[in-house]
Scaffold this motif. Structure first.
Motif, PDB file in Angstrom:
ATOM      1  N   THR A 184      11.459  -4.439  -5.339  1.00 49.91           N
ATOM      2  CA  THR A 184      10.333  -4.036  -6.463  1.00 49.91           C
ATOM      3  C   THR A 184       9.321  -3.294  -5.950  1.00 49.91           C
ATOM      4  O   THR A 184       8.634  -2.472  -6.947  1.00 49.91           O
ATOM      5  CB  THR A 184       9.874  -5.264  -7.207  1.00 49.91           C
ATOM      6  OG1 THR A 184       9.436  -6.151  -6.080  1.00 49.91           O
ATOM      7  CG2 THR A 184      10.838  -5.981  -7.700  1.00 49.91           C
ATOM      8  N   PHE A 185       9.133  -3.231  -4.608  1.00 49.71           N
ATOM      9  CA  PHE A 185       7.846  -2.345  -4.174  1.00 49.71           C
ATOM     10  C   PHE A 185       8.159  -0.706  -4.075  1.00 49.71           C
ATOM     11  O   PHE A 185       7.216  -0.113  -4.317  1.00 49.71           O
ATOM     12  CB  PHE A 185       7.616  -2.698  -2.876  1.00 49.71           C
ATOM     13  CG  PHE A 185       6.674  -3.734  -2.679  1.00 49.71           C
ATOM     14  CD1 PHE A 185       5.408  -4.064  -3.567  1.00 49.71           C
ATOM     15  CD2 PHE A 185       6.724  -4.786  -1.835  1.00 49.71           C
ATOM     16  CE1 PHE A 185       4.914  -5.151  -3.440  1.00 49.71           C
ATOM     17  CE2 PHE A 185       6.171  -5.802  -1.752  1.00 49.71           C
ATOM     18  CZ  PHE A 185       5.050  -6.288  -2.609  1.00 49.71           C
ATOM     19  N   ALA A 186       9.422  -0.582  -4.385  1.00 52.41           N
ATOM     20  CA  ALA A 186       9.718   0.885  -4.376  1.00 52.41           C
ATOM     21  C   ALA A 186       9.923   1.387  -5.833  1.00 52.41           C
ATOM     22  O   ALA A 186      10.288   0.903  -6.865  1.00 52.41           O
ATOM     23  CB  ALA A 186      11.288   1.045  -4.035  1.00 52.41           C
ATOM     24  N   VAL A 187       8.750   2.210  -6.366  1.00 55.15           N
ATOM     25  CA  VAL A 187       8.638   2.903  -7.653  1.00 55.15           C
ATOM     26  C   VAL A 187       9.950   3.722  -7.966  1.00 55.15           C
ATOM     27  O   VAL A 187      10.422   4.536  -7.319  1.00 55.15           O
ATOM     28  CB  VAL A 187       7.650   3.658  -7.628  1.00 55.15           C
ATOM     29  CG1 VAL A 187       7.366   4.098  -9.239  1.00 55.15           C
ATOM     30  CG2 VAL A 187       6.382   2.977  -7.207  1.00 55.15           C
ATOM     31  N   PRO A 188      10.626   3.302  -8.851  1.00 60.73           N
ATOM     32  CA  PRO A 188      11.796   3.861  -9.532  1.00 60.73           C
ATOM     33  C   PRO A 188      11.440   5.495  -9.739  1.00 60.73           C
ATOM     34  O   PRO A 188      10.469   5.691 -10.428  1.00 60.73           O
ATOM     35  CB  PRO A 188      12.337   2.843 -10.385  1.00 60.73           C
ATOM     36  CG  PRO A 188      11.110   2.294 -11.251  1.00 60.73           C
ATOM     37  CD  PRO A 188      10.243   2.132  -9.876  1.00 60.73           C
ATOM     38  N   ALA A 189      12.682   6.398  -9.762  1.00 59.56           N
ATOM     39  CA  ALA A 189      12.280   7.714 -10.087  1.00 59.56           C
ATOM     40  C   ALA A 189      12.102   7.801 -11.723  1.00 59.56           C
ATOM     41  O   ALA A 189      11.310   8.524 -12.209  1.00 59.56           O
ATOM     42  CB  ALA A 189      13.551   8.343  -9.903  1.00 59.56           C
ATOM     43  N   ILE A 234       0.704  -1.127   0.066  1.00 60.46           N
ATOM     44  CA  ILE A 234       0.002  -0.072   0.050  1.00 60.46           C
ATOM     45  C   ILE A 234       1.045   1.471   0.033  1.00 60.46           C
ATOM     46  O   ILE A 234       0.551   2.257  -0.720  1.00 60.46           O
ATOM     47  CB  ILE A 234      -0.996  -0.069   1.129  1.00 60.46           C
ATOM     48  CG1 ILE A 234      -1.856  -0.992   1.177  1.00 60.46           C
ATOM     49  CG2 ILE A 234      -1.836   1.238   1.350  1.00 60.46           C
ATOM     50  CD1 ILE A 234      -2.909  -0.748  -0.176  1.00 60.46           C
ATOM     51  N   VAL A 235       1.940   1.346   0.828  1.00 59.42           N
ATOM     52  CA  VAL A 235       2.702   2.331   0.890  1.00 59.42           C
ATOM     53  C   VAL A 235       3.612   2.767  -0.347  1.00 59.42           C
ATOM     54  O   VAL A 235       3.816   3.968  -0.511  1.00 59.42           O
ATOM     55  CB  VAL A 235       3.604   2.251   2.284  1.00 59.42           C
ATOM     56  CG1 VAL A 235       4.627   3.244   2.213  1.00 59.42           C
ATOM     57  CG2 VAL A 235       2.707   2.409   3.475  1.00 59.42           C
ATOM     58  N   ASN A 236       3.939   1.741  -1.059  1.00 61.00           N
ATOM     59  CA  ASN A 236       4.912   1.980  -2.280  1.00 61.00           C
ATOM     60  C   ASN A 236       4.451   1.718  -3.772  1.00 61.00           C
ATOM     61  O   ASN A 236       4.778   1.935  -4.352  1.00 61.00           O
ATOM     62  CB  ASN A 236       6.068   1.055  -2.059  1.00 61.00           C
ATOM     63  CG  ASN A 236       6.941   1.355  -0.790  1.00 61.00           C
ATOM     64  OD1 ASN A 236       7.526   2.362  -0.849  1.00 61.00           O
ATOM     65  ND2 ASN A 236       6.823   0.373   0.102  1.00 61.00           N
ATOM     66  N   VAL A 237       3.155   1.273  -3.730  1.00 55.68           N
ATOM     67  CA  VAL A 237       2.372   0.813  -4.969  1.00 55.68           C
ATOM     68  C   VAL A 237       2.079   2.055  -5.772  1.00 55.68           C
ATOM     69  O   VAL A 237       1.872   3.268  -5.059  1.00 55.68           O
ATOM     70  CB  VAL A 237       1.110  -0.079  -5.024  1.00 55.68           C
ATOM     71  CG1 VAL A 237       0.088   0.852  -4.459  1.00 55.68           C
ATOM     72  CG2 VAL A 237       0.808  -0.697  -6.364  1.00 55.68           C
TER      73      VAL A 237
END
Length: 412
Positions: A212-217, A38-41
């Motif tokens: 992979t949960f961290a959305v790249p810049a 939820i936090v990172n999607v």
């Protein structure tokens, strides 16, 4: 064939209650997601997924295609008009005119009471894709029958139009509802995290959460690089670059490991829902230079990257169904392909008690496929890398990776 029995059309339960139940399912779906997810999607993609899943499919009554049929029934004396000379307890043969009103969409909505409503209903049945009602021909009078049918159809049409308006209003507001529910849940989790950070002691982190949960810049661009062509007269066939192919597989692998680590969250979901979770992780990280939507969905379980009208990447998501089904899945995925150097994947969700037997079956049975070329290696015990060829053309190599994730039924 009447599978649903006779019921009173648009008269059994309120649409308002039905729609509230739909929103409650949406709320529970969000609350049941893993907190890190939820936090990172990617919020916009996730909201789009929720709206697609919980929108109500419109009901369609096709009034322009009504048909009638006739049959004879024994009608009880109690059902005859008062001016007939019949005897109580006996039945008499009479022709019955059956009206067939074709229907498509969510048939459960036929039982919903719209708002506003008409305080009138009729018994109907569902037979062969049509709403049906009967009118007994007591007087051998076509005009009388037509007036009665028109009256019933008019009531049904009014209820149907009211319900259609309710459905449009619900669907129109669904994105806002989903966004509010998601925002509330995310804010709640962020506040909790902030509170923990103020305790003055280290926060114990859960193990195994992939990056992979961290959305790249910046999203990685997928470019369909031309592959060498033996004939200058033909347009070169595009291919997915190897490094992008491996990156896609790594995202799938890491996300699948989250499924395994959080069985209460993901066990029990169907193939389509699990596929959608994979796409939610893939979409923010890759950008196809010629399309707005990188990862396409044409069926219930497949993930596609397309160049023009052909596929350069295909992944099929399935629950493990044994060796025979495994070979059929390979047939299925090869049938999608036309380009040279197409790259593919099969993602298996294994709901068996243990994984050793299915993994052994993949290892033993895959080389028996008619299009098998070689095993390139294994990334780990549940990630296989193969080369196949197109059916009927041994000169066209196909890369096929098989990734397996354990979601045992006992974890539900």
């Amino acid at each position: 064939m009447n599978r649903y029995g006779t019921f009173k059309i648009f008269f059994e339960h309120d649409f308002d209650s039905y729609s509230r139940g739909r929103l409650e399912e949406l709320r529970q779906t969000i609350r049941n997601e893993d907190e890190t997810f939820i936090v990172n999607v990617d919020e916009s993609k996730y909201i789009e997924h929720l709206v697609s899943k919980y929108s109500i499919d419109p009901l369609e009554l096709h009034f322009d295609h009504i048909e009638v049929s006739v049959h004879e029934e024994m009608i009880p004396a109690e059902h005859f008009p008062f001016d007939f000379n019949v005897y109580e307890g006996k039945s008499y043969p009479k022709p019955v005119i059956k009206y067939h009103l074709p229907v498509t969409g969510d048939l459960g909505l036929l039982r919903c009471i719209p708002n506003p409503r008409v305080l009138m209903t009729y018994p109907v049945s569902l037979e062969n894709g049509a709403v049906c009602f009967d009118i007994v021909d007591f007087y051998n009078d076509a005009d009388r029958i037509k007036r009665e049918a028109d009256s019933r159809l008019g009531t049904i049409r009014q209820q149907y139009e009211n319900l259609a308006s309710n459905i449009r209003a619900f669907n129109a507001g669904l994105q806002k509802e989903a966004r509010n529910l998601f925002g509330t849940r995310k804010e709640e989790l962020l506040k909790r995290s902030h509170t923990l950070s103020k305790l003055g002691v280290p926060i114990r982190k859960a193990s195994g959460i992939p990056s992979t949960f961290a959305v790249p810049a910046a999203r990685k661009q997928i470019v369909s690089k031309p592959a060498p062509s033996g004939s200058p007269a033909k347009s070169p066939d595009p291919t997915l670059e190897e490094n992008i192919y491996q990156d896609i597989l790594k995202v799938i692998h890491d996300t699948g490991k989250v499924f395994e680590r959080l069985p209460r969250t993901y066990a029990g979901k169907d193939e389509e829902s699990l596929r959608d979770h994979l796409i939610l992780q893939l979409e923010p990280q890759f950008e196809y230079s010629t399309t707005g939507e990188t990862f396409n969905k044409t069926g219930k379980t497949d993930i596609l990257i397309r160049y023009e009208k052909s596929n350069i990447f295909v992944a099929e998501c399935k629950f493990w169904g044994g060796s025979k089904k495994h070979l059929e899945t390979i047939d299925q995925i090869l049938s999608y392909l036309t380009w040279r150097d197409s790259k593919t994947a099969i993602v298996y969700f294994m709901d068996t008690k243990e994984m050793s037997a299915p993994l052994k079956a993949i290892e033993v049975d895959t080389p028996g496929h008619l299009c098998f070329v070689k095993l390139n290696g294994k990334k780990d015990d549940s990630w296989f890398d193969y080369t196949f060829h197109l059916p009927g053309d041994k000169g066209v190599p196909i890369r096929l990776s098989i990734l397996c994730f354990h979601l045992p039924k006992s974890s539900k």
